[in-house]
Enzyme design. Structure first.
Site, PDB file in Angstrom:
ATOM      1  N   GLN A  71      -0.948  -9.763  -1.930  1.00  0.00           N
ATOM      2  CA  GLN A  71       0.338  -9.675  -2.616  1.00  0.00           C
ATOM      3  C   GLN A  71       0.313 -10.371  -3.980  1.00  0.00           C
ATOM      4  O   GLN A  71      -0.618 -11.108  -4.311  1.00  0.00           O
ATOM      5  CB  GLN A  71       1.434 -10.291  -1.748  1.00  0.00           C
ATOM      6  CG  GLN A  71       1.748  -9.483  -0.499  1.00  0.00           C
ATOM      7  CD  GLN A  71       2.970 -10.012   0.221  1.00  0.00           C
ATOM      8  OE1 GLN A  71       2.863 -10.693   1.220  1.00  0.00           O
ATOM      9  NE2 GLN A  71       4.143  -9.674  -0.279  1.00  0.00           N
ATOM     10  N   HIS A  72       1.352 -10.113  -4.747  1.00  0.00           N
ATOM     11  CA  HIS A  72       1.704 -10.844  -5.967  1.00  0.00           C
ATOM     12  C   HIS A  72       0.866 -10.525  -7.205  1.00  0.00           C
ATOM     13  O   HIS A  72       1.305 -10.763  -8.317  1.00  0.00           O
ATOM     14  CB  HIS A  72       1.633 -12.363  -5.764  1.00  0.00           C
ATOM     15  CG  HIS A  72       2.336 -12.869  -4.556  1.00  0.00           C
ATOM     16  ND1 HIS A  72       3.662 -12.592  -4.298  1.00  0.00           N
ATOM     17  CD2 HIS A  72       1.897 -13.641  -3.528  1.00  0.00           C
ATOM     18  CE1 HIS A  72       4.005 -13.187  -3.161  1.00  0.00           C
ATOM     19  NE2 HIS A  72       2.965 -13.822  -2.675  1.00  0.00           N
ATOM     20  N   ASP A 227      -0.134  -7.629   2.489  1.00  0.00           N
ATOM     21  CA  ASP A 227      -1.041  -7.928   3.600  1.00  0.00           C
ATOM     22  C   ASP A 227      -0.345  -8.507   4.822  1.00  0.00           C
ATOM     23  O   ASP A 227      -0.645  -8.119   5.963  1.00  0.00           O
ATOM     24  CB  ASP A 227      -2.181  -8.840   3.144  1.00  0.00           C
ATOM     25  CG  ASP A 227      -1.717 -10.073   2.381  1.00  0.00           C
ATOM     26  OD1 ASP A 227      -0.505 -10.308   2.256  1.00  0.00           O
ATOM     27  OD2 ASP A 227      -2.602 -10.810   1.883  1.00  0.00           O
TER      28      ASP A 227
END
Length: 464
Positions: A71-72, A227
């Site tokens: 992520q991110h 995830d």
């Protein structure tokens, strides 16, 4: 027999599992490593995906594909989808000061929590965009679209070069800092705030079983997921389930129907991959805590487990606060670990090993409690990750958590969750397919609430 593919494009590697759509049985799988870095050319992810597809004997026989990913990460695209600069990953901390700026500019953490359910930290995409705007304004000006790792890989699989074809899902969007999982909507003013007045294109947010496109080979593409949400999907987690993952970091997430708004930012208001919420608390210290203490004691993991289990609950008063890499939950980036309560009578290898296990698990119990305080009750606790392979962790966890703990057999749950999502998209049904559940062992023990109480008292000393 229809087949589906699930991809896990993590920080470390690209994994693919090919499964039977009806049952979830894994037919074949493969893995390719990623370079180790906190910023990376996304082309490395694409090359690893292509190599893994080759290693898994292709996906020409697959009817649907979905991608779960880290992520991110900030992927900036220019005209025709050209990558503007290397992607900054979740673990790149250069944006820490930028996150602090954003928190202050909106009026404090409570405002962020109310608007989007998260308080910016260095990991979030919004903070990385602010860093880019301030430190690389030319690259910021060249950025016409911003997306996340799984968005970019899904888009590449479609073969499109149109930025308007970028797609994402609620789970990954909720880690950007400019999407509210509660209202399922982008907050474009926060994107503009983060990027100093710029308004790049961002992916369309799909529903959990919507089609994101089609591959060149004709396979349907699912919306994908972050995830943690993909792992929850792979574990078939339902509302009331709490997942404790002990990997490099420690992560507690719980599937629920209530969106949290934690003004301290410890509980992040993420979405799951089924249409529910996935409040999450992440620590910086997971299984490596056990490895570090085992190395200090000069023992292997098997001997470490025996030592920990030979000591009494509470380690005769020893308490380890496991902030070996600083901490994120609570937010203490400059903290260090501490061993409290040492005497000439209790300072021995067995108690130190026990204190390490209890300290790590108590930090997870702290996170479980913070999620519970947001109105999300944990009715079933599932323990996964590398740390769950420790016999001591499995046997002590139910005592520290005060509840039975289920430990599924090790598997690639992120990739399996992505594959299950692909099967759901393919089916067109209202609910994900009921795949055969993973074999799990259940552990029980008498609760030891005094262990967590002593840990919280020692933690309070660190907070001062």
């Amino acid at each position: 027999m229809a087949l589906v593919a699930g991809v896990d494009s993590s920080t470390q590697s690209c994994k693919i599992v090919i499964c039977e759509a009806a049952t979830g049985e894994v037919v074949r799988s493969a893995c390719t490593p990623h370079p180790h870095a906190t910023e990376i050319d996304p082309e490395h992810w694409w090359n690893a995906l292509q190599h893994t597809i080759e290693a898994v004997d292709g996906i020409d026989d697959v009817a649907a594909v979905s991608i779960g990913a880290q992520q991110h990460g900030m992927v900036c695209l220019g005209p025709s989808g050209r990558v503007v600069r290397d992607a900054l990953l979740w673990n790149d901390t250069r944006s820490a000061a930028a996150a602090g700026q954003l928190v202050d500019e909106l009026g404090g953490p409570a405002e962020w929590a109310a608007r989007v359910g998260v308080v910016p930290v260095a990991s979030f995409t919004a903070a990385k965009l602010r860093w880019l705007a301030d430190h690389e304004p030319d690259n910021a000006d060249a950025t016409q679209a911003v997306c996340l790792p799984h968005d970019w890989l899904t888009w590449r699989l479609t073969g499109s070069s149109r930025l308007t074809d970028l797609r994402t899902d609620r789970s990954d969007a909720s880690g950007t800092g400019y999407f509210s999982a509660d209202s399922s909507s982008y907050q474009l003013d926060l994107l503009e705030l983060a990027f100093r007045g710029r308004t790049p294109a961002i992916p369309q947010v799909l529903g959990p079983r919507d089609v994101a496109g089609v591959t060149a080979g004709g396979a349907v593409l699912g919306p994908g997921a972050g995830d943690n949400a993909a792992a929850a999907m792979g574990l078939a987690a339902e509302p009331g389930d709490c997942i404790v993952s002990l990997g490099t970091s420690g992560v507690v997430s719980a599937v629920g129907l209530t969106a949290p708004h934690d003004p301290e930012g410890i509980v992040a208001g993420f979405a799951d991959a089924t249409g529910c919420q996935l409040p999450l608390a992440c620590t910086l210290n997971g299984a490596p805590v056990l490895a570090a203490v085992a190395a200090m004691l000069g023992v292997d993991f098997e001997k470490f487990d025996r030592l920990a289990l030979s000591a009494p609950a509470g380690a005769e008063g020893l308490v380890l606060v496991p902030y070996l890499e600083g901490e994120r939950s609570p937010n203490l980036p400059n903290a260090a670990g501490a061993l409290h309560g040492m005497t000439t009578r209790n300072l021995n290898p067995a108690n130190i090993a026990r204190a390490a296990v209890e300290g790590l698990l108590s930090s997870m119990a702290y996170c479980i409690g913070r999620i519970g305080a947001q109105g999300i009750a944990a009715e079933r606790t599932i323990l996964v990750g590398g740390g769950a392979r420790s016999v001591a962790v499995r046997r002590i966890a139910p005592a520290v958590f005060g509840t039975a703990v289920e430990v599924p057999e090790p598997a690639e749950y992120v990739a399996l969750g992505a594959a299950r999502q692909a099967a759901w998209v393919l089916s067109g049904h209202d609910r994900p397919p009921a795949w055969r559940p993973a074999t799990a062992s259940t552990y029980r023990a008498d609760p030891t609430p005094e262990v967590v109480e002593r840990y919280l008292a020692a933690q309070e000393l660190t907070l001062r």
